[in-house]
Enzyme design. Sequence first.
Site, PDB file in Angstrom:
ATOM      1  N   ASP A 164      79.965  60.765  39.806  1.00  0.00           N
ATOM      2  CA  ASP A 164      78.658  61.461  39.951  1.00  0.00           C
ATOM      3  C   ASP A 164      78.603  62.050  41.592  1.00  0.00           C
ATOM      4  OD1 ASP A 164      77.317  61.330  37.838  1.00  0.00           O
ATOM      5  OD2 ASP A 164      75.980  59.562  38.448  1.00  0.00           O
ATOM      6  N   ASP A 201      74.636  56.027  37.859  1.00  0.00           N
ATOM      7  CA  ASP A 201      73.659  55.004  38.440  1.00  0.00           C
ATOM      8  C   ASP A 201      72.095  55.276  37.701  1.00  0.00           C
ATOM      9  OD1 ASP A 201      72.894  57.504  39.446  1.00  0.00           O
ATOM     10  OD2 ASP A 201      72.628  57.040  41.330  1.00  0.00           O
ATOM     11  N   ASP A 228      72.663  57.723  32.127  1.00  0.00           N
ATOM     12  CA  ASP A 228      74.112  57.484  32.350  1.00  0.00           C
ATOM     13  C   ASP A 228      74.581  56.639  31.541  1.00  0.00           C
ATOM     14  OD1 ASP A 228      74.361  59.611  34.186  1.00  0.00           O
ATOM     15  OD2 ASP A 228      73.781  58.133  35.855  1.00  0.00           O
TER      16      ASP A 228
END
Length: 963
Positions: A376, A699, A703
């Site tokens: 990410d 996070d 996800d």
Amino acid sequence: MSEEQPLFSADFDITTEQLNQFFDIHEIREGASIIKLKTYGGISSLCNSLKTNDKEGLSHVTKQELKDRKKFFGNNKAEVPPTTSLLEIVFEALQDFTIQLLLVAALVSLVLGVLEDPNEGWYEGVSIMVAVLIVVSVSSVQDYLKELQFRKLNSEVKRLKITVIRNGNTEEVFTDKLVVGDLVLLKPGDIAPADGILSRSYGILADESTMTGESKLVKKGDNDPFIISSSIITEGTGEMIVCAVGKNSLMGRNQKLFKNEVLDEQTPLQIKLEKVAKHIGIAGAIASVLIFIFLSIFTVEEAIVDGTWSSDSTSAIISAFIIAITILVVAIPEGLPLAVTLSLAFSMRKMKDENIFVKHLSACETMGGCQELLIDKTGTITKNEMKVVKFRIGGKNVSSKNSKIDENLGMIIANSIARNTTADVHMEDDKLIKTGNRTECAMLMFLKECGYEYHNYRDLDTQAMQLPFSSDSKMMTTLHVDAQENGFLYVKGAPERVIEKCAFYYKEDGIQGELTTEIIESINATIEKWSQKMRRTLALAYKSGTLEALNLGSKPTKEELDASLNGMILIGIIGIEDPIRDEAASALSQLKETGVTVRMITGDCKDIAARIGKQCYLLSPDSEVNKNTVLLGRDFSVKVGGIKVDEDDEKTTYKVGNEEEFKLIAEDLKILARCSPQDKLLITIGMRNLDRVVAVTGDGTNDAPALQRADIGIAMMTATPLAKESADIILLDDNIQNLVIAVKWGRNIFENIRRFLQFQLTVNIVALFLCLLGAVSVASSPLSAVQMLWVNLVMDSLAALALSTQDPDKRVLESHPYGKSEYIISKEMIFSIIVQSTYQIIVLTLVLFLTPTLLGIENGWDDGALHYTIFFNVFVMMQLFNQISCRKIRKDDWNIFDGIGSNWLFGVIIGLEFVMQILFVQFGGSFMNTEELTPITHLCCIAIGISVIPVALFTKFLITKTL
């Protein structure tokens, strides 16, 4: 409530038993619970009984009050199954069939020995029993300490944080610090930490499958305000009053109905090694049977020659049986799973010291084989320290420092930001505390800098509906309704999504204007300019009117609220910066150098994503972005055909629609921009289907699917509870550099197991061959049962502890990631084992057959205590020095003593083994079947033992020349 709480019964007007009447699955579904709550007087009466407030939570809360509430209502600590005692572990170890056979044989030997010679006949039987108990005790103590360590580590991950309101302020507390009466804020991704009743609910949907087993989402609101502990908030926001915690919650009460057992988690490496251990065990079993047959043949032959079967013949058969069983005990490599467990435990503790928390054992070793890292951007590559740097209203950029905003427009902006966020920013002990989404925190800080205190504008009493940000809508919407039934709609989100809902815009003087094509093009040009400076953009929009004019009822549905968003007024565009972490470029470069392919996943636009990729060396600074290097998530999904689901009677599998196209794209793909959670899940599944070992960072709540589907899911400490629950590894300080450290420790586990395996296989081959040779040639095993048990202790438990706790050296990252199908025993290891085993067999055979002649030992074969003592001592010394050489098993690791001083445990174990061996030889006597040796003889034995080190170095030379 219970006998221990009468002192506090006067403080509260309701007991845990009365609260629990609201929380019964069947009654909640049938509507009986809501009737009970209304009969009691509703949420307001409940709050009065609990001495709390449904708006400000616990007021003027003190440590003593928290303590009193825990004593009266219980605490929120998870029930931990009782630790298995050391004696229970020892007892379990004694259930091993081969150990039981050995003990029975030793008992028979003891009885026959005492009958034959009451003074000394008991030596062998008792010696074997004591030796068995020592071996079992050492391994049991290691298992016990391992369990204690795992319990400590696993208990820490359950300490998730939750947002509460106390004294009117928002703060984050660990879930085990919650008390009955706390007011908890709920948002998507939160896992309910206790049983509670909603005081406010804005479209909450809860997944209660952990309790009910049903995957259907349950709508929570006026008809069902009951939140069950461990349920997952999948949609909506709200606030709940905690009613039952810990063992008194519905989950806690349900856990009492079944027995909790701590199960050892088998890792893929342990499963792989079990096969190796099985093959070694089979070879050992064959050898032990052959040795028993040969020794028995000699005994029977001797009895036939003598013409009688004596008690000596019986003792010889029993001794042969004991030798055979002891060889089987030695051959069975119980040290293999122990070495894996110890190495994993050691690595988990070391990684914890580096702020890497490993939830699942398998993640330790799997991280070493990581081939693909889908990382990410926000919060991982960037600092997640958002700051509003630009705010465009109309055609003008404004800031808190140099611009004056129209008063009415300023109020609209203050309301739009304060009411359409759930974050909180406040000072505590002269420290700025930020709670919630970091983008929202940045907006609240901007509002504060502009002179508006958001607490004065949020006004939750008028909030009627809230739709949190989602990956599908890319917007967050909040509806407020005043006493006159006027509605106020606030929207924030991706500019392209918000602007398409707008028909008007505010000019900088607060006057409304028509949102024409020219104005939209001007706004897009500003967004493009900001994106070049890597600024994230959000749009704010507003609309007001009577509920009737907005086509909304007093309690609108999500669909009605969505339909009312047309004709909004665009307030402005916000530019937010999130600086790249200082260590990001270095960390990603290191990962690439270790053989890991890094691909960035981001929701940013293509241009911002490409610029960040170049700064972090995912793309070369001067490279042109080709058609597959940087892709939009939408385009990627279309090209590869999305996710294909195959279902049969046994299982459901997920595949990429067009695998051939996916392979072509995967060769060049470095960045997925504007990536949705579905796109992230798609690339995760695709990479795994290519048989790659995939790690994914995340996070957010969305996800979670990708984190679960990956080989290793990695979450930040600032991640949502659902993301952390779905992950295998949590980065406690959100430091991207720790990904390199995790790879390093993962690869070190694999190397540690290889070190131990090379050592043990060498010892096994040598021990079995020589015992078989002795049985065939001289009708006797050159090692007694007790001596072999000592060898077993050296090469299993102690060697596992010594070799599986080696720190990673500086070159471990130079090795390649090992794949899923890579065999644990490499060609270099096989070569080393063969050469070292052959050398030891030759030397020990010469010692066995030439020692009586060279040293002039009379009756060396008939009464061979001294003869066999020398053989035993040389054998063990060779294993001790081979243990040192096995620290370095790579063919180019020439300095086997490198780093040995930094591992004190290895030095202690080697020293202990050496001292114990000398003591056993000198003072073992009848117990160890040894005789004292002179200092010169000891030095000769040690010299022969040291010779295995040059052989190991010579083997490395041969490997470099031949393999």
